[in-house]
Design a protein around this motif. Structure first.
Motif, short mmCIF file in Angstrom:
data_model
loop_
_atom_site.label_atom_id
_atom_site.label_comp_id
_atom_site.label_asym_id
_atom_site.label_seq_id
_atom_site.Cartn_x
_atom_site.Cartn_y
_atom_site.Cartn_z
N GLY A 104 0.25 12.47 -5.91
CA GLY A 104 -1.11 12.25 -6.35
C GLY A 104 -1.25 10.89 -7.00
N GLU A 105 -2.49 10.52 -7.29
CA GLU A 105 -2.74 9.19 -7.85
C GLU A 105 -2.53 9.14 -9.35
OE1 GLU A 105 -5.70 6.69 -5.91
OE2 GLU A 105 -6.55 8.51 -5.06
N GLN A 140 -3.11 -4.70 -12.23
CA GLN A 140 -2.91 -3.27 -11.93
C GLN A 140 -1.73 -2.70 -12.72
OE1 GLN A 140 -1.81 -2.60 -7.84
NE2 GLN A 140 -1.96 -0.37 -7.99
N GLY A 145 0.79 -1.24 0.00
CA GLY A 145 0.00 0.00 0.00
C GLY A 145 0.82 1.28 0.00
N ALA A 146 2.14 1.13 -0.02
CA ALA A 146 2.99 2.33 0.02
C ALA A 146 2.91 3.09 -1.31
CB ALA A 146 4.43 1.95 0.33
N GLY A 147 2.64 2.34 -2.37
CA GLY A 147 2.57 2.98 -3.69
C GLY A 147 3.59 2.45 -4.69
N LYS A 148 4.11 1.24 -4.45
CA LYS A 148 5.14 0.66 -5.33
C LYS A 148 4.64 0.51 -6.77
CE LYS A 148 5.49 -3.05 -2.93
NZ LYS A 148 4.62 -2.54 -1.86
N THR A 149 3.50 -0.13 -6.92
CA THR A 149 3.01 -0.42 -8.26
C THR A 149 2.68 0.88 -9.01
OG1 THR A 149 2.10 -2.48 -7.40
CG2 THR A 149 1.33 -1.77 -9.57
N THR A 150 1.98 1.75 -8.33
CA THR A 150 1.65 3.04 -8.93
C THR A 150 2.91 3.80 -9.33
OG1 THR A 150 -0.12 3.09 -7.28
CG2 THR A 150 0.18 5.07 -8.59
N ASP A 190 0.86 14.62 -1.41
CA ASP A 190 -0.33 15.46 -1.56
C ASP A 190 -1.19 15.42 -0.31
OD1 ASP A 190 -0.42 12.76 -2.62
OD2 ASP A 190 -2.52 13.10 -3.09
N LYS A 197 2.43 10.04 -1.70
CA LYS A 197 1.29 10.64 -1.01
C LYS A 197 1.66 11.96 -0.32
CE LYS A 197 -0.27 5.94 -0.54
NZ LYS A 197 -0.96 4.89 0.18
N ARG A 229 -0.40 -10.30 -4.09
CA ARG A 229 -1.57 -9.44 -3.93
C ARG A 229 -2.53 -9.68 -5.09
NH1 ARG A 229 -1.40 -2.88 -2.97
NH2 ARG A 229 -3.27 -2.82 -1.67
P1 GDP Z 1 1.70 -0.96 -3.45
O1 GDP Z 1 0.96 -1.94 -2.60
O2 GDP Z 1 2.93 -0.48 -2.74
O3 GDP Z 1 1.99 -1.46 -4.81
O4 GDP Z 1 0.77 0.31 -3.56
P2 GDP Z 1 -0.12 0.82 -4.81
O5 GDP Z 1 0.77 1.32 -5.89
O6 GDP Z 1 -1.09 -0.23 -5.16
O7 GDP Z 1 -0.83 2.07 -4.16
C1 GDP Z 1 -1.70 1.98 -3.05
C2 GDP Z 1 -2.71 3.11 -3.10
O8 GDP Z 1 -2.06 4.35 -2.90
C3 GDP Z 1 -3.41 3.21 -4.44
O9 GDP Z 1 -4.76 3.48 -4.21
C4 GDP Z 1 -2.75 4.41 -5.11
O10 GDP Z 1 -3.60 5.05 -6.01
C5 GDP Z 1 -2.42 5.26 -3.92
N1 GDP Z 1 -1.27 6.15 -4.18
C6 GDP Z 1 -0.04 5.83 -4.61
N2 GDP Z 1 0.75 6.93 -4.70
C7 GDP Z 1 -0.01 7.97 -4.32
C8 GDP Z 1 0.24 9.39 -4.17
O11 GDP Z 1 1.31 9.93 -4.43
N3 GDP Z 1 -0.81 10.14 -3.74
C9 GDP Z 1 -2.01 9.59 -3.44
N4 GDP Z 1 -2.97 10.41 -3.00
N5 GDP Z 1 -2.28 8.29 -3.55
C10 GDP Z 1 -1.29 7.48 -3.98
#
Ligand code: GDP
Ligand code: MG
Length: 438
Positions: A271-272, A142, A106-111, A246, A244, A136
Motif C-alpha cells: 500500500g501507499e 518527496q 516508479g517501482a517504489g524506491k523512495t516510498t 495490494d 504494490k 527526478r
Molecule cells: P520510485 O520512482 O521507485 O522512487 O517510486 P516511488 O517511491 O516514487 O513510488 C511510485 C508510486 O508508487 C508512488 O505513487 C507510490 O505511492 C506508489 N507506491 C509505492 N509502493 C506502493 C505500494 O506498495 N502499493 C501501492 N498501491 N502504491 C505504491
C-alpha cells in the motif's frame, strides 16, 4: 489465482489414498492457474513435478479429503518456491548498516525507503535517509516529506552534487551523528541502461553496502522478474522488495523471483501508506496466494485435538443436514480443544472473512451458557430448531438461567453454523456439494 485453485481442490475426491489420476487432473489445472498468474514457465514445470512426486500415494487422514492433502503439499511447495523461510535484513558488525535501494523509476524506491526507515525505528534503530536521486523532479522533496512524517533525518546535498558524492557524504554524516542504519535512495530509469548501472556501481564501490535491495513492482508480473534478473547479473543484489502487492491479484512475480534469480524477497509492500511494509514471509504469501488460511497449522491441530471418528461422523451429519443442537454442543467442545474459535476460523480456507461476524464469536465463558441453553431444550427442539417459537424460547431461557436474547442469539448462531458447515463440507467431505466456497 486463489479462486481458481480452490475450484481445483474442491473437485479432488476419492478415498484412502491420493491416486495418480486425482493428482494429474488437479495438477493440470494448477499448471494453468500458475501460468495465467504469470509465473515463469520453467518455474511452473519444476513446481508441478515436485508436487506430483509428493502427492501420489499419500495417505489421507480420515477427516480430510485428498483435496486437502494436495492443498497442503501445494502450499508447502509454494512456500519453498519463495525461499522457504523468512530472509532477514543484514546487520553490519560495524554500524552503520548501509542499505542501498535500486530499481526502475516508479517501482517504489523512495516510498519504500521511508517505509523501511519506519520499520527500523520500530525496532529502536536510528536510520538516516540519503537522497541520492538528483534527476527526478521533486525526488528529494518527496524523501524529505517522508522523513518529516516519521521524524527521521534526511541527508541531502541538493541536485547539483553527484549521487556518488552524496552517498559518500551521507555515510559520513551517519557515522558522525550516531545513525545505525543508512538507507540510500537512488535514481531509477524507465528501462535499465548503462548510465544507470554505472552510477549505481560507483555508489556501491564507495559505500560498500551491506544490502543492495532491488525494488520491483509486483503488478508488472513477469517483467518484474526480468528486471530482477538483469539487475542481479550486474549488481549482485542481496535481496528484493516487492511493492504494490495490494494491487497484484496474480502473484506471478512473488512466485518466480526467487526461483529465477536465486535472490530472496526480503520485504513486501502492500500500500501507499508509510507503514504498509512487512518482512516477507514465504509461508504467509503462499497461503495468501492459495486464498486460504494456515491450513497446515489447522491440520496439525486437528490431528492433535480432534477425535477422528467423531469428526467424520460430524461431517456426515453436516452434509445431510442432520446436524442438531447436541452435535453443535459436541462441536463447540471439540473446537474448544483446538483453541479460540476466532483463530480457528482464520485457519480455515476462505473462513477468515467470517471472523468479523458477530454471530459466530464464541468464547469459553459463553460456552457454559450455550451448554445450559441446549440442555434446557427438548429432544424435538434440539433436532428441529425451527419449532422453537417465542414461548418455547422463554421457557428455555428460564430453564437455563439465561436471557431470551441469549437464546435467540444461539439459535441464530446455530443456523448460521449449519449453513456454513454445509458449504464447507463441499471442500471437506468426499461427497459434499461442489465448490461451496467462493
Ligand atoms: P520510485 O520512482 O521507485 O522512487 O517510486 P516511488 O517511491 O516514487 O513510488 C511510485 C508510486 O508508487 C508512488 O505513487 C507510490 O505511492 C506508489 N507506491 C509505492 N509502493 C506502493 C505500494 O506498495 N502499493 C501501492 N498501491 N502504491 C505504491
Ligand atoms: Mg524515487
Amino acid at each position: 489465482l486463489a479462486s481458481r485453485l480452490q475450484n481445483v481442490f474442491g473437485k479432488l475426491k476419492g478415498k484412502g489414498k491420493v491416486s495418480e489420476d486425482d493428482v494429474n487432473e488437479a495438477m493440470r489445472e494448477v499448471r494453468l492457474a500458475l501460468l495465467e498468474a504469470d509465473v515463469n514457465f520453467k518455474v511452473v514445470k519444476e513446481f508441478i513435478a515436485k508436487v506430483k512426486e509428493q502427492a501420489v500415494g499419500q495417505e489421507v487422514l480420515k477427516s480430510f479429503t485428498p483435496g486437502m492433502v494436495v492443498i497442503d503439499i501445494v502450499n508447502k511447495e509454494l512456500t519453498n518456491l519463495m525461499g522457504g523461510t523468512q530472509s532477514k535484513l543484514a546487520k553490519s558488525n560495524r554500524p552503520p548498516t548501509v542499505i542501498m535501494m535500486v530499481g526502475l523509476q516508479g517501482a517504489g524506491k523512495t516510498t519504500t525507503t521511508g517505509k523501511l526507515a519506519k520499520l527500523l525505528q520500530k525496532q529502536n534503530h536510528k536510520p538516516l535517509l540519503v537522497a541520492g536521486d538528483i534527476y527526478r523532479p521533486a525526488a528529494i522533496k518527496q524523501l524529505q516529506v517522508l522523513g518529516e512524517q516519521i521524524k527521521a533525518p534526511v541527508f541531502t546535498m541538493g541536485d547539483k552534487t553527484s549521487p556518488v558524492e552524496i552517498a559518500r557524504s551521507g555515510l559520513q554524516h551517519a557515522k558522525d551523528n550516531g545513525n545505525d542504519y543508512v538507507i540510500i535512495d537512488t535514481a531509477g530509469r524507465l528501462h535499465i541502461d548503462e548510465n544507470l548501472m554505472d552510477e549505481l556501481k560507483q555508489i556501491r564501490e564507495v559505500v560498500k553496502p551491506d544490502e543492495v535491495l532491488l525494488v520491483v513492482d509486483a503488478m508488472t508480473g513477469q517483467d518484474a522478474v526480468n528486471v530482477a534478473e538483469s539487475f542481479h547479473s550486474q549488481m549482485e543484489l542481496t535481496g528484493v522488495v516487492l511493492t504494490k502487492l495490494d494491487g497484484d491479484t496474480r502473484g506471478g512475480a512473488a512466485l518466480s523471483v526467487k526461483a529465477v534469480t536465486g535472490c530472496s524477497i526480503k520485504f513486501a509492500a502492500m500500500g501507499e501508506k508509510i507503514d504498509a511494509l512487512e518482512p516477507f514471509h514465504p509461508d504467509r504469501m503462499a497461503s495468501r496466494i492459495l486464498g486460504m488460511g494456515d491450513v497446515l497449522t489447522l491440520i496439525e491441530k486437528a490431528q492433535a485435538g480432534i477425535d477422528q471418528e467423531k469428526a467424520l461422523e460430524m461431517q456426515r451429519k453436516m452434509r445431510t443436514a442432520e446436524f442438531t443442537f447436541d452435535d453443535f454442543l459436541d462441536q463447540m467442545e471439540q473446537v474448544k480443544k483446538l483453541g479460540p474459535l476466532d483463530q480457528l476460523l482464520d485457519m480455515l480456507p476462505g473462513m477468515g472473512k467470517m471472523k468479523g461476524m458477530d454471530n459466530l464469536k464464541v468464547d469459553d465463558k459463553q460456552l457454559g451458557h450455550i451448554e445450559a441453553i441446549i440442555k434446557s431444550m427438548t429432544k424435538d427442539e434440539k433436532v428441529k430448531p425451527e419449532i422453537i417459537n417465542a414461548s418455547r424460547r422463554k421457557r428455555i431461557a428460564n430453564g437455563s438461567g439465561t436471557s431470551i436474547q441469549e437464546v435467540n442469539k444461539l439459535i441464530k448462531q446455530f443456523e448460521e453454523m449449519r449453513k456454513m458447515m454445509k458449504q464447507f463440507s463441499g471442500m471437506m467431505g468426499p461427497k459434499g456439494p461442489k465448490g461451496g466456497m467462493k
